[in-house]
Structures are given as C-alpha cells and as structure tokens.
Scaffold this active site. Structure first.
Site, PDB file in Angstrom:
ATOM      1  N   GLU A 194      67.082  29.028  33.323  1.00  0.00           N
ATOM      2  CA  GLU A 194      66.016  28.376  32.578  1.00  0.00           C
ATOM      3  C   GLU A 194      64.815  29.305  32.439  1.00  0.00           C
ATOM      4  O   GLU A 194      64.743  30.354  33.086  1.00  0.00           O
ATOM      5  CB  GLU A 194      65.587  27.090  33.278  1.00  0.00           C
ATOM      6  CG  GLU A 194      64.967  27.329  34.639  1.00  0.00           C
ATOM      7  CD  GLU A 194      64.207  26.120  35.155  1.00  0.00           C
ATOM      8  OE1 GLU A 194      63.067  25.941  34.703  1.00  0.00           O
ATOM      9  OE2 GLU A 194      64.751  25.397  36.008  1.00  0.00           O
ATOM     10  N   LYS A 208      63.898  18.129  43.210  1.00  0.00           N
ATOM     11  CA  LYS A 208      62.599  18.547  43.747  1.00  0.00           C
ATOM     12  C   LYS A 208      62.096  17.511  44.750  1.00  0.00           C
ATOM     13  O   LYS A 208      62.150  16.309  44.505  1.00  0.00           O
ATOM     14  CB  LYS A 208      61.596  18.739  42.612  1.00  0.00           C
ATOM     15  CG  LYS A 208      61.951  19.887  41.672  1.00  0.00           C
ATOM     16  CD  LYS A 208      60.885  20.089  40.623  1.00  0.00           C
ATOM     17  CE  LYS A 208      61.199  21.276  39.733  1.00  0.00           C
ATOM     18  NZ  LYS A 208      62.301  21.017  38.788  1.00  0.00           N
TER      19      LYS A 208
END
Length: 304
Positions: free
Chosen positions: A24, A158
């Site tokens: 990414e 996360k």
C-alpha cells in the site's frame, strides 16, 4: 479495461512469471514524515526482494494507476501534499479526475486483483472503530476481504480499534483469519491478545495451499494472515492500553471523526510512547513483508 502502468521491475516480473507482493501507499503519505517514509518504503521493498519476490507499491499519480513505483516516483509521492487517502468508495473518482491518491488496504486489494497479484503485505487492517454502535464507523477493509481474492498479511487489526467486534465481523463475512505460528491473535504492536485464533497455520506453504483450495472451491474473497510482531519489537498490551485510551479520549474531545481518526490516534500514540510505536510499526511491516514474500513464492509453485 483500466490502463495500469507497471514499473519496469514489475513488468519484467510479470513477463517472467516471478512472484509479486503488493504494498500500500498510505504508509508513505499518511504514516510518517519525509524522508523517513520513503526510507521505510525502500526497506520494505528490499525485504521482499531479499526473500525471493518482487515488490509492487501501488498508488495513483496524475490519474494513472501505478503498480510498482520507480525511485523518482517514490520520492515524489513521499513529498507530495494533499494526496487523497483512497478506499473502495473514492478509488474510481480519483482516477477519473486525474488526481493523486494513496491506497488503503481495501484499495490496494482492488488494484492487486486488477494486476493479478495474489499477496499483499501491510501493517494492520482497518476494522470496527470504538463506539461504532453509535458512529457506524467500520472500515471498508473488512468487506473487501470478503470480496477480493487476495491474501493479506498484517499484524492483525490496528490496536486502536474494537478488536473483538472487528474479528466478529470478519467471521460473519466468512473471511479466513489465520494466526501465523501461534494459537492467539496478535494485536498489532503486541504479539498476543486474549482472543483465540479461528485458524492457525505454521508455514507459508500451508497458507498458499489454503488459498489455492478456496479458488478451486469457487469461494469469493481473500484470507487475512495475522502475523505477530517480533517479540523484541513489541509493546506489551498492558503498557499500551492506557496510552490508547488517552488518545481515544482526546480524539473524542476534539471532535476528530471519519478518515481523520486513524492518523490522529497513531500520531498521538507516537508522541505518548516517545516514538516506540513507530519503531514497532516499522518492525512489524518488515516482518509482514518477509512472510508475504514467502507466501507469494509458494503460490508460484502451485500455479495451475
């Protein structure tokens, strides 16, 4: 069909049938300042090369989808201002308008599929935000994992998220969540959590075989490989918990919402940990790059 611009390195790898790993670009544009962002991106790419695969960093530059960035393009992206943070909803609009955009997990998966890349290594996926029962703030990453046949290697979701709800949604969507080498799910900066893993696999070969079997069965979607951060780089969950709670409270007080939440929280956690969170983040991304390369190599052996 969309016009994809491949870097010379990626174009050569495609022509020669060598394994590719997608990366990414939001970690470059929204993750850390220049030049550390570009230096880290190059380290991640080098790790993939060192383990037998070819890196393909994905971004939109001037309305063109790039799969693989040259040195000059990486420098340009690392210093660019006002780069859009792209997910499924705004990916096509950025291309159509001729803009610049960095890809999130969901957008990178879409681009990887368009380019025929089966493995994507990242830091952590998005998921269900704290308080989502009121805000309905749930990352598009989760639905993308249920739709797009890419194996995503991450250190879990996360840790700023509601982790139990995130993994519950993935279960509901039928996404295989595979803990690598342990029975508990990792929690991003922390190697373990109190959540048992739905699946455990101990080798890249097992993970590649599972992906090939899903394709043979005609099952939609990808796999999430939850790869624990190396023990020497982790921040224990008990130490992180009050830091995360403080950052979340500050975000609520300041009215931080939508796409601004994650960058704000990561920035505050960096400050509150004296920079340790960023050091850990870099270590886990490098670790995921190594495993991603190994899986891509094994998938290449099973190409039929």
């Amino acid at each position: 069909m969309i016009d994809i611009h491949y870097s010379p390195e990626v174009a050569d790898a495609r022509a020669e049938g060598r394994p590719l790993v997608a990366l990414e670009s939001t970690i470059i544009t929204h993750g850390m300042p220049f030049p550390q962002n570009v230096e880290t991106a190059r380290r991640v790419e080098a790790e993939i090369r060192d383990h037998g695969a070819v890196p393909a960093t994905i971004a939109i530059l001037d309305g063109r989808l790039h799969v693989g960035l040259t040195e000059d393009q990486l420098d340009r992206l690392g210093q660019a201002k006002d780069v859009a943070k792209l997910s499924r909803a705004d990916f096509a609009a950025c291309l159509a308008r001729g803009g610049n955009g960095a890809t999130t997990v969901a957008a990178t998966m879409i681009a990887a599929r368009l380019a025929g890349i089966e493995v994507f290594a990242t830091g952590g996926i998005g998921g269900v935000h704290r308080g989502a029962e009121e805000s309905f703030d749930i990352s598009a990453d989760l639905h993308e994992l249920s739709k797009t046949a890419v194996t995503v290697v991450a250190a879990g979701a996360k840790a700023i998220l509601d982790l139990p709800k995130t993994f519950e949604v993935l279960e509901t969507l039928g996404v295989p969540v595979i803990a690598y080498g342990q029975d508990m799910l990792p929690a991003f900066w922390s190697a373990t959590s109190d959540m048992p893993a739905p699946l455990r696999m101990d080798s890249a070969a097992e993970i590649a075989s599972a992906m090939r079997m899903r394709a043979a069965m005609g099952l939609d979607g990808g796999q999430l490989v939850a790869n624990p951060i190396p023990a020497e780089a982790e921040i224990p969950a008990d130490e992180l918990r009050p830091v995360i709670e403080q950052a979340l409270a500050e975000a609520e007080t300041q009215g931080i919402a939508a796409k601004s939440v994650t960058p704000f929280l990561l920035g505050r956690i960096f400050e509150l940990t004296g920079g340790r969170s960023l050091e850990s983040n870099i270590a886990l991304v490098l670790n995921n790059a190594r495993l991603g390369a190994a899986i891509a190599v094994e998938l290449g052996k099973r190409r039929g």
